[in-house]
Motif scaffolding. Structure first.
Motif, mmCIF file in Angstrom:
data_model
loop_
_atom_site.group_PDB
_atom_site.id
_atom_site.type_symbol
_atom_site.label_atom_id
_atom_site.label_comp_id
_atom_site.label_asym_id
_atom_site.label_seq_id
_atom_site.Cartn_x
_atom_site.Cartn_y
_atom_site.Cartn_z
ATOM 1 N N ALA A 35 -5.588 0.731 -1.631
ATOM 2 C CA ALA A 35 -4.722 -0.437 -1.781
ATOM 3 C C ALA A 35 -4.826 -1.337 -0.555
ATOM 4 O O ALA A 35 -4.810 -2.561 -0.656
ATOM 5 C CB ALA A 35 -3.280 0.001 -2.006
ATOM 6 N N THR A 75 1.793 -4.650 -6.517
ATOM 7 C CA THR A 75 1.936 -3.185 -6.521
ATOM 8 C C THR A 75 1.708 -2.630 -7.923
ATOM 9 O O THR A 75 0.993 -1.643 -8.104
ATOM 10 C CB THR A 75 3.345 -2.792 -6.037
ATOM 11 O OG1 THR A 75 3.570 -3.404 -4.771
ATOM 12 C CG2 THR A 75 3.466 -1.294 -5.909
ATOM 13 N N TYR A 94 -1.969 -2.575 -8.611
ATOM 14 C CA TYR A 94 -2.647 -1.545 -7.815
ATOM 15 C C TYR A 94 -2.329 -0.141 -8.333
ATOM 16 O O TYR A 94 -3.175 0.738 -8.351
ATOM 17 C CB TYR A 94 -2.226 -1.633 -6.345
ATOM 18 C CG TYR A 94 -2.828 -2.796 -5.596
ATOM 19 C CD1 TYR A 94 -3.720 -3.657 -6.210
ATOM 20 C CD2 TYR A 94 -2.507 -3.020 -4.265
ATOM 21 C CE1 TYR A 94 -4.261 -4.719 -5.530
ATOM 22 C CE2 TYR A 94 -3.052 -4.072 -3.566
ATOM 23 C CZ TYR A 94 -3.925 -4.934 -4.200
ATOM 24 O OH TYR A 94 -4.460 -5.968 -3.513
ATOM 25 N N SER A 118 0.832 -1.208 0.000
ATOM 26 C CA SER A 118 0.000 0.000 0.000
ATOM 27 C C SER A 118 0.861 1.251 0.000
ATOM 28 O O SER A 118 0.561 2.218 -0.697
ATOM 29 C CB SER A 118 -0.914 0.015 1.215
ATOM 30 O OG SER A 118 -1.556 -1.207 1.350
ATOM 31 N N THR A 153 2.473 1.587 -3.434
ATOM 32 C CA THR A 153 1.432 1.962 -4.398
ATOM 33 C C THR A 153 1.100 3.442 -4.242
ATOM 34 O O THR A 153 1.057 4.201 -5.220
ATOM 35 C CB THR A 153 0.157 1.138 -4.169
ATOM 36 O OG1 THR A 153 0.462 -0.237 -4.304
ATOM 37 C CG2 THR A 153 -0.906 1.508 -5.179
#
Ligand SMILES: Nc1ncnc2c1ncn2[C@@H]1O[C@H](COP(=O)(O)OP(=O)(O)OP(=O)(O)O)[C@@H](O)[C@H]1O
Ligand SMILES: [Mg+2]
Lengths: 363, 277, 317
Positions: B207, B143, B146, B78, B81
């Motif tokens: 994410a 990643t 995303y 996350s 991303t």
């Protein structure tokens, strides 16, 4: 310092034309003011000189070099925006020194230049402040300071004072004039304000609908407007315009026969054939008021607007096809004296236009 | 007059309190079970708070389970991303905000399209595409996916922030001697910092919550993200409620933190293209 | 090299300081927007557009992950299968039900919440944050959370329903085929109300206050003001959010995958979760893609319908 040349410049946004061919030569050190109604393309022209808009057609040169293909940063001009466009995250010193820092000027040299400029503009005590913490007039000064530190080839101003109140505007106007006298920098200045235009300009450029209407000194534009547009645009209250037909081939009988109305003696002959439709212009301050029954055009005072300095009179001629005119007088008593007056049209104050264009008397 | 107003006012406050109770109750229950000792969970039945609490479930989850790794994996995915998307969206959002070019409407249409069609359609083809690249079962692959999913929305969001910054500023900078990119970096980006923070927050939450693609693309425990780990835990040990809910509370923490970050920008974020709603 | 005289051709064209040749400058100028947007665009095309096209082609191929010999074209075979697939038709029906109920409840409760929060009161900021908090809860977690609440072992809901006389003994509604769909719908409503509330609240707050004052002076009561000012002002926002939300919710499979995985007996399977199940559990990418293509066509038809509807409304108005 440098001259600026604009030749055959056109601009279209997508297919929509905005400037239709502008030619203008600006001499080194000259202060030129662009005036014109909203949307006539003043900002567009200024932004093309700055390099912020592409030039659709034509050439712009600065100091003799064609700059059409130069980025703004390579044109070496400075611009003062109406919104000031101060960098909110930098303090006053940072704002003023940004252009020098971009050019990798030595630190101590920057400090010297910025301090000098700040002193000139009275900004010394504000150097650490962020723009948010400044008044309108102070922001305006910082914007000016940012422009002068670099000693650019030319200054461009796009309505720099229009966000200030009347008093401050008057003061800044004076300062800009003084600054120009000090620096002698070539300047192009866009404004809506007549007084700014008249007081600041070496030459005024009057524009309308993407075309230059007249270029000349302020008094030339005031005294001898080249067409009806300039006549109506310069001066406040605006010029009175009467329409009619020209008659008489010699000075003593030349006159304007108003549509459905009396005739006005012109006092001079014009190179026109009898019956030519013409427009007659006279500025409110040039109308001569005398008590009713005199030789002039009979009129009635409808409304009186004292401005303190003088008085604006709204006048109407009697009859079915009455004409509305405006007068301006410094004589307070005359304004109040009588409702009925007679209007005189002094020949040397008259402007004649045929098909919108100025016609000079036959010499 | 005041008397008459009293009843509606009371009703209004009551309604708000009722809604807050409804909104918070599930989270409250999550927290409650996570601190309830196992024996009390079954013996005490429905009680609003257990007669005594314990942090054993948290201790177990943190020390003896894979959740810390899941947590870390999710954080990596996350976080990266969010960082990559925000960087990409700040330039593309700037392009949409500042340039007029012919293909602009095509780009906008393409980006809007990606917000409309069912992403679940892409589960199979993306899996097929990533397999030969060795990007399945890898945090990098996840990643990548995303980032692509979140770029359109983030572009619109960043565009709305750039639109709020006057064009005059970079024009002034360009006249002062900066190239456009320099003006963008030195003048515009610093002024967009709140917008950048908000975009980071939105993308991070999106994410962090994504489920279907991480289920499909990740299989082993090694690179499982939090939702994958939690779901496999649920299906394997569906009786350890205390531990599952303790893990759930942990998953909630970053989401809540980022919610605080983006609170002020919710409206802008939701109108920019609805990341997850 | 220094011995060589400069080639005159280059000297005459050499641009001055800071000056590039007009052609290069024009090129740089024209490519500037592309340089800024290229990285994002490339990613979108590579990771979304290409798979989309690939997915459409899978719909006509036999692509099964566990079968290394699959991959050939099968024409419309998947679609013939689909026509006979009861689970698919059930999923289609469930999608309507799931979407309709979720949007309806989310919208009306969201509107109600927005109206509540529109009035200034002490502590509004914190109340607003708490009301919107469910939106920040990751969808998988809200699914699990509600699944636990419905679970008679740890959740209070079944017990409360028994006390209210709605249920004879505490059972999990998620395993009751007739009621199971309500589980994900309730979770979805809880999670999605803030979305509507936030958008509608923003629209509400953009209504000029003096309109209400003028209406009040003209003697309009509270209800009248709502129908003559608030509602007309909100109408465009309502239309857009409801329409977009409908598409979004019909694609939203997370809660169902987490809470019921489509069960019991496919009673909670919606098309989106059916696609996922086909791909994830059965690893039949071909069939999953065929279902996905049907969903895509249906959504496109729905969007077209809305555009047409809008056009005809605009013409009338
Ligand atoms: N980016 C643009 N795209 C399309 N048309 C434009 C654009 N910028 C300006 N125009 C149009 O060009 C014309 C001239 O605009 P410009 O800003 O130069 O006027 P102006 O004389 O400065 O007016 P004002 O006194 O109001 O500032 C206007 O009709 C305007 O609508
Ligand atoms: Mg302008």
């Amino acid at each position: 310092m440098a001259s600026i040349g604009i030749s055959g410049v056109r601009k279209s946004y997508a297919q929509f034309p905005v400037l239709h061919g502008v030619d203008l030569e600006i001499a080194d050190g000259e202060f030129v003011v662009l005036v014109g109604p909203s949307g006539c393309g003043k900002s567009t022209l200024l932004r093309m000189i700055a390099g912020l808009e592409d030039i659709t057609e034509g050439d712009i040169s600065i100091a003799g070099t064609r700059v059409n293909d130069l980025d703004p940063k390579d044109r070496d001009i400075a611009m003062v925006f109406q919104s000031y466009a101060l960098y909110p995250h930098m303090n006053v010193a940072g704002n003023m020194s940004y252009s020098l820092r971009l050019r990798r000027t030595a630190k101590d040299k920057i400090a010297g230049i910025v301090t000098a400029a700040a002193r000139k503009l009275g900004l010394d005590p504000l150097m650490e402040r962020r723009p948010r913490a400044l008044s309108g007039g102070q922001r305006q000064r910082v914007a000016m300071g940012r422009a002068i530190v670099r000693q650019p080839k030319a200054f461009l101003f796009d309505e720099p004072l229009s966000n200030l109140d009347a008093r401050l505007r008057e003061q800044m106007r004076g300062e800009i004039k003084k600054l120009h006298q000090d620096l002698g920098a070539t300047s192009i200045y866009v404004t809506h304000d007549q007084i700014e235009a008249m007081t600041l300009a070496d030459r005024i450029v009057a524009m309308n609908a993407g075309l230059i209407q007249q270029v000349g000194t302020p008094l030339e534009l005031y005294d001898r407007p080249a067409n009806l547009f300039v006549a109506g645009f310069i001066g406040s209250p605006g010029m009175n315009v009467l329409t009619g037909r020209y008659e008489g081939q010699t000075a003593d009988i030349a006159r304007l026969v108003l549509d459905h109305g009396p005739a006005i003696p012109l006092g001079r002959a014009y190179p026109l054939t009898d019956g030519t439709p013409v427009s007659l212009g006279i500025r409110p301050e040039h109308l001569e008021l005398s008590p009713a029954g005199g030789a002039g055009l009979a009129a009635r005072i409808e409304l009186v607007e004292p401005t303190g300095f003088g008085t604006i009179l709204h006048l109407v001629t009697p009859g079915t096809s009455s004409i509305a005119l405006k007068g301006f007088t410094l004589d307070r008593a005359a304004a109040g004296a009588s409702r009925e007056v007679s209007l005189g049209f002094p020949p040397e104050r008259l402007h004649l236009f045929v098909e919108e264009k100025r016609v000079e008397p036959a010499s | 007059m005041r008397r008459k107003r009293l009843l509606p006012t009371a009703l209004h406050r009551l309604a708000i309190l009722a809604y807050i109770a409804f909104a918070l109750f599930p989270l409250y229950w999550l927290l409650k079970v996570s601190v309830t000792p196992n024996d009390l969970l079954y013996s005490e039945g429905v009680r609003l708070w257990p007669s005594h609490m314990t942090l054993d479930h948290f201790a177990f989850v943190l020390k003896h389970s894979d959740f810390p790794r899941f947590f870390q994996n999710s954080l990596i995915v996350s976080g990266s991303t969010a960082a990559i998307v925000t960087a990409l969206a700040s330039t593309s959002g700037y392009a949409l905000s500042r340039f007029e070019f012919r293909a602009k409407y095509l780009i906008v249409a393409l980006m809007l399209l990606t917000q409309m069609f069912p992403l679940v359609m892409l589960v199979a083809p993306i899996f097929k595409m990533l397999t030969p690249l060795k990007l399945t079962n890898s945090l990098a692959g996840l990643t990548l996916v995303y980032v692509a999913f979140n770029v359109p929305f983030a572009t619109f969001l960043m565009q709305s922030f750039f639109d709020g910054i006057p064009k005059d500023l970079e024009e002034a900078a360009m006249i002062d001697g900066a190239t456009r990119f320099k003006a963008f970096r030195q003048i515009i980006l610093p002024l967009t910092l709140p917008g950048i923070a908000a975009t980071l927050g939105f993308v991070f939450t999106a994410a962090w919550s994504e489920l279907l693609f991480s289920l499909m693309l990740i299989s082993g425990n090694q690179s499982a993200t939090f939702p994958v780990g939690l779901l496999s835990f649920v299906s394997k040990f569906s009786v350890d409620f205390g531990q599952m809910m303790a893990a759930g509370v942990l998953a909630l923490i970053p989401a809540c933190l980022f919610f605080l970050l983006i609170q002020r920008y919710l409206v802008q974020g939701l109108t920019a293209g609805a990341v997850k709603g | 090299m220094s011995a060589l005289a400069p080639d005159p051709r280059f000297v005459s064209q050499a641009p001055g300081p800071g000056q590039r040749s007009p052609f290069l400058r024009r090129l740089a100028h024209a490519s500037e927007p592309w340089l800024y947007s290229a990285p994002a665009l490339i990613l979108i095309v590579a990771v979304m557009l290409v798979p989309l096209v690939l997915g459409i082609s899978y719909a006509f191929r036999d692509v099964r992950l566990l079968n290394p010999f699959s991959g050939g074209y099968v024409g419309l075979q998947h679609f013939h299968e689909l026509a006979r697939d009861k689970a698919f038709w059930g999923a289609l029906k469930n999608t309507l039900w799931w979407t309709g109920a979720s949007v309806f409840l989310q919208f009306f409760l969201g509107l109600f919440l927005a109206l509540l929060l529109d009035k200034p009161f002490y502590g509004r900021g914190i109340a607003q944050a708490l009301c919107f908090l469910p939106w920040a809860v990751p969808s998988f977690l809200s699914g699990l959370n509600w699944a636990w609440l419905f679970n008679p072992v740890v959740g209070p809901l079944p017990h409360w329903m028994v006390s209210l006389g709605l249920m004879s003994q505490p059972e999990n509604i998620l395993s009751d085929p007739t009621l199971a769909m309500w589980g994900p719908i309730i979770a979805n409503v809880w999670w999605g109300i803030p979305f509507f509330a936030i958008t509608l609240l923003a629209a509400l707050q953009s209504i000029p206050r003096d309109l209400y004052e003028a209406a009040a002076i003209d003697g309009a009561g509270g209800v009248q003001r709502f129908f003559s000012i608030t509602l007309p002002f909100l109408a465009p926002t309502i239309a857009i959010t409801v329409l977009l939300r409908t598409v979004w919710i019909s694609n939203f499979a997370d809660l169902i995958v987490v809470m019921t995985s489509g069960g019991p007996a496919n009673r909670t399977q919606i098309v989106a979760s059916y696609i996922f199940t086909q791909a994830f559990k059965k690893l039949d990418f071909g069939y999953a893609s065929a279902v996905a293509l049907v969903l895509l066509v249906l959504l496109l038809a729905y969007s077209m319908l809305i555009v047409l509807l809008r056009q005809s409304l605009l013409k009338k108005g």
